[in-house]
Write a protein that holds these residues in place. Structure first.
Motif, short mmCIF file in Angstrom:
data_model
loop_
_atom_site.label_atom_id
_atom_site.label_comp_id
_atom_site.label_asym_id
_atom_site.label_seq_id
_atom_site.Cartn_x
_atom_site.Cartn_y
_atom_site.Cartn_z
N ALA A 67 0.84 -1.21 0.00
CA ALA A 67 0.00 0.00 0.00
C ALA A 67 0.86 1.24 0.00
CB ALA A 67 -0.89 -0.01 1.23
N ARG A 68 0.20 2.37 -0.24
CA ARG A 68 0.87 3.66 -0.15
C ARG A 68 0.05 4.57 0.75
NH1 ARG A 68 4.98 4.31 -3.65
NH2 ARG A 68 5.13 2.88 -5.39
N HIS A 69 0.71 5.44 1.43
CA HIS A 69 0.02 6.35 2.34
C HIS A 69 0.59 7.75 2.15
CE1 HIS A 69 -1.61 8.23 5.93
NE2 HIS A 69 -2.31 7.16 6.19
N ASP A 70 -0.27 8.73 1.95
CA ASP A 70 0.20 10.11 1.81
C ASP A 70 0.60 10.65 3.17
OD1 ASP A 70 -0.32 10.14 -0.89
OD2 ASP A 70 -2.40 10.79 -0.62
N GLY A 71 1.81 11.18 3.26
CA GLY A 71 2.29 11.73 4.52
C GLY A 71 1.61 13.04 4.85
N ARG A 72 1.53 13.33 6.13
CA ARG A 72 0.95 14.59 6.57
C ARG A 72 2.07 15.53 7.03
NH1 ARG A 72 -4.44 13.04 10.12
NH2 ARG A 72 -5.51 11.85 8.49
N MET A 73 1.99 16.78 6.65
CA MET A 73 3.00 17.76 7.00
C MET A 73 2.37 18.87 7.83
SD MET A 73 5.89 16.85 5.51
CE MET A 73 6.82 18.35 5.30
N LEU A 74 3.00 19.19 8.93
CA LEU A 74 2.55 20.34 9.72
C LEU A 74 3.11 21.61 9.10
CD1 LEU A 74 3.14 18.96 13.31
CD2 LEU A 74 0.99 19.03 12.06
N LEU A 75 2.49 22.74 9.38
CA LEU A 75 2.96 24.00 8.80
C LEU A 75 4.20 24.51 9.51
CD1 LEU A 75 -0.44 25.85 8.24
CD2 LEU A 75 0.98 24.68 6.55
N THR A 76 4.48 23.96 10.69
CA THR A 76 5.64 24.45 11.44
C THR A 76 6.78 23.45 11.40
OG1 THR A 76 4.62 23.56 13.45
CG2 THR A 76 4.21 25.86 12.94
N SER A 77 6.82 22.54 12.35
CA SER A 77 7.96 21.63 12.45
C SER A 77 8.03 20.66 11.28
CB SER A 77 7.88 20.84 13.77
OG SER A 77 6.68 20.09 13.84
N GLY A 78 6.93 20.48 10.54
CA GLY A 78 6.96 19.57 9.41
C GLY A 78 7.41 20.22 8.12
N TRP A 79 7.66 21.51 8.13
CA TRP A 79 8.05 22.22 6.92
C TRP A 79 9.46 21.82 6.51
CZ3 TRP A 79 11.97 25.81 5.92
CH2 TRP A 79 11.86 26.49 4.68
N VAL A 80 9.68 21.63 5.20
CA VAL A 80 10.99 21.26 4.67
C VAL A 80 11.52 22.38 3.79
CG1 VAL A 80 12.28 19.60 3.27
CG2 VAL A 80 10.41 18.81 4.75
N SER A 81 12.75 22.75 3.99
CA SER A 81 13.40 23.82 3.24
C SER A 81 13.28 23.60 1.73
CB SER A 81 14.88 23.90 3.63
OG SER A 81 15.62 24.63 2.68
N HIS A 82 12.95 24.67 1.00
CA HIS A 82 12.90 24.59 -0.44
C HIS A 82 14.27 24.25 -1.03
CE1 HIS A 82 9.02 27.26 -0.70
NE2 HIS A 82 8.83 26.10 -0.12
N ILE A 83 15.32 24.72 -0.38
CA ILE A 83 16.68 24.41 -0.84
C ILE A 83 16.93 22.91 -0.74
CG2 ILE A 83 19.14 24.73 -0.38
CD1 ILE A 83 18.48 27.55 0.59
N LEU A 84 16.52 22.32 0.37
CA LEU A 84 16.69 20.87 0.54
C LEU A 84 15.86 20.11 -0.47
CD1 LEU A 84 16.72 20.47 4.43
CD2 LEU A 84 18.66 20.40 2.85
N GLN A 85 14.63 20.56 -0.70
CA GLN A 85 13.78 19.89 -1.67
C GLN A 85 14.40 19.94 -3.07
OE1 GLN A 85 9.47 20.62 -1.45
NE2 GLN A 85 9.83 21.76 0.43
N ALA A 86 14.92 21.10 -3.44
CA ALA A 86 15.55 21.23 -4.75
C ALA A 86 16.79 20.34 -4.86
CB ALA A 86 15.92 22.69 -5.01
N THR A 87 17.55 20.27 -3.76
CA THR A 87 18.75 19.44 -3.76
C THR A 87 18.40 17.97 -3.95
OG1 THR A 87 19.89 20.99 -2.29
CG2 THR A 87 20.76 18.75 -2.42
N VAL A 88 17.40 17.51 -3.21
CA VAL A 88 16.98 16.10 -3.33
C VAL A 88 16.44 15.82 -4.73
CG1 VAL A 88 15.32 14.40 -2.51
CG2 VAL A 88 16.53 15.84 -0.88
N ALA A 89 15.63 16.72 -5.25
CA ALA A 89 15.09 16.54 -6.60
C ALA A 89 16.20 16.45 -7.63
CB ALA A 89 14.13 17.68 -6.94
N GLY A 90 17.22 17.28 -7.45
CA GLY A 90 18.34 17.26 -8.38
C GLY A 90 19.11 15.95 -8.31
N LEU A 91 19.32 15.45 -7.10
CA LEU A 91 20.04 14.18 -6.94
C LEU A 91 19.26 13.01 -7.53
CD1 LEU A 91 21.37 14.63 -3.29
CD2 LEU A 91 22.72 14.67 -5.39
N LEU A 92 17.94 13.03 -7.31
CA LEU A 92 17.12 11.93 -7.80
C LEU A 92 17.06 11.85 -9.32
CD1 LEU A 92 14.10 12.06 -5.31
CD2 LEU A 92 15.91 10.34 -5.41
#
Length: 246
Positions: A112-137
């Motif tokens: 199965a797959r499950h969509d993760g839930r993100m909080l607006l505060t502590s669950g927020w992920v840096s856009h820089i990190l997201q771009a870095t991961v996307a680039g690596l992938l």
């Protein structure tokens, strides 16, 4: 964490046995009950899974491949059997921990797959990190490197399983970075190998009701090193059996 979000204290969770020790520590820390489910080389066993669900498990946490410590992985046949069991319990939350992903040495066969839930505060992920991961992938060089790592890790675990087999020692390690070896006396084997210069993990932290064993992490154990390790393992087993009376 899905378990704390979807469940309430006192709820039961089906967990792999033997299973990842951090999960076995986490579930009771969240106020949840653990229901152990036996595992073989193809993943959680359908009969044991059905028993846990009938006992009231509200969720199951499982590894589709690279399972720690057994090295199990789901096959297509096992997936079908487990889905048949789940069909009778539609409200059960399925959480799959594919922590080894592309270095596990086998394709993912998921339930199965499950969509993760993100909080607006502590669950927020840096856009820089997201771009870095996307680039690596999407980087071909990284893709090749990960594929080569997967082949290397598989060769190392396969080499250890084969080397142990040469000494008549059964072990499990179909995927991932670990090989599980059933033994009678975990402490004797761990200490015996330590005196010979090898460090492995006692299985006590990884199992609930399943038989004892030891976990050997093969990530840095080369095929050449697997040969003397297996020999020392066999000698250690012989010594521990002699102490225990054969």
């Amino acid at each position: 964490m899905l378990l704390s979000t979807e469940l309430k204290p006192g709820d039961a969770v089906a967990v792999e046995d033997p299973g990842f020790h951090h999960l076995l520590d986490l579930v009771p820390a969240l106020g949840l009950r653990m229901l152990p489910v036996a595992v073989d080389d193809d993943g959680i066993r359908p009969d044991a899974f059905r028993t846990a669900l009938r006992a009231g498990a509200r969720a199951v946490v499982c590894s589709p491949r690279g399972q720690s410590p057994l090295g199990a992985r789901f096959t297509a046949d096992r997936r079908g059997e487990l889905l048949a069991v789940l069909a009778g319990f539609p409200g059960v939350l399925v959480v799959e921990d594919d922590h080894n992903a592309d270095i596990a040495g086998v394709e993912a066969v998921t339930l199965a797959r499950h969509d993760g839930r993100m909080l607006l505060t502590s669950g927020w992920v840096s856009h820089i990190l997201q771009a870095t991961v996307a680039g690596l992938l999407t980087d071909p060089a990284v893709t090749r490197l990960v594929a080569e790592a997967g082949r290397t890790y598989t060769a190392r675990s396969d080499a250890l399983v084969a080397a142990l087999r040469e000494h008549g020692i059964a072990s499990h390690g179909a995927s991932g970075l670990n090989v599980w070896v059933p033994v009678r006396d975990e402490s004797a084997v761990v200490n015996g190998l330590r005196t010979r210069g090898w460090w492995i993990a006692a299985g006590t932290r990884f199992h609930i009701a399943s038989p004892p064993g030891v976990r050997v992490t093969t990530a840095t154990l080369t095929p050449v090193e697997a040969v003397p390790f297996a020999r020392d393992f066999a000698d250690t087993l012989a010594e521990s059996q002699a102490v225990c009376g054969g």
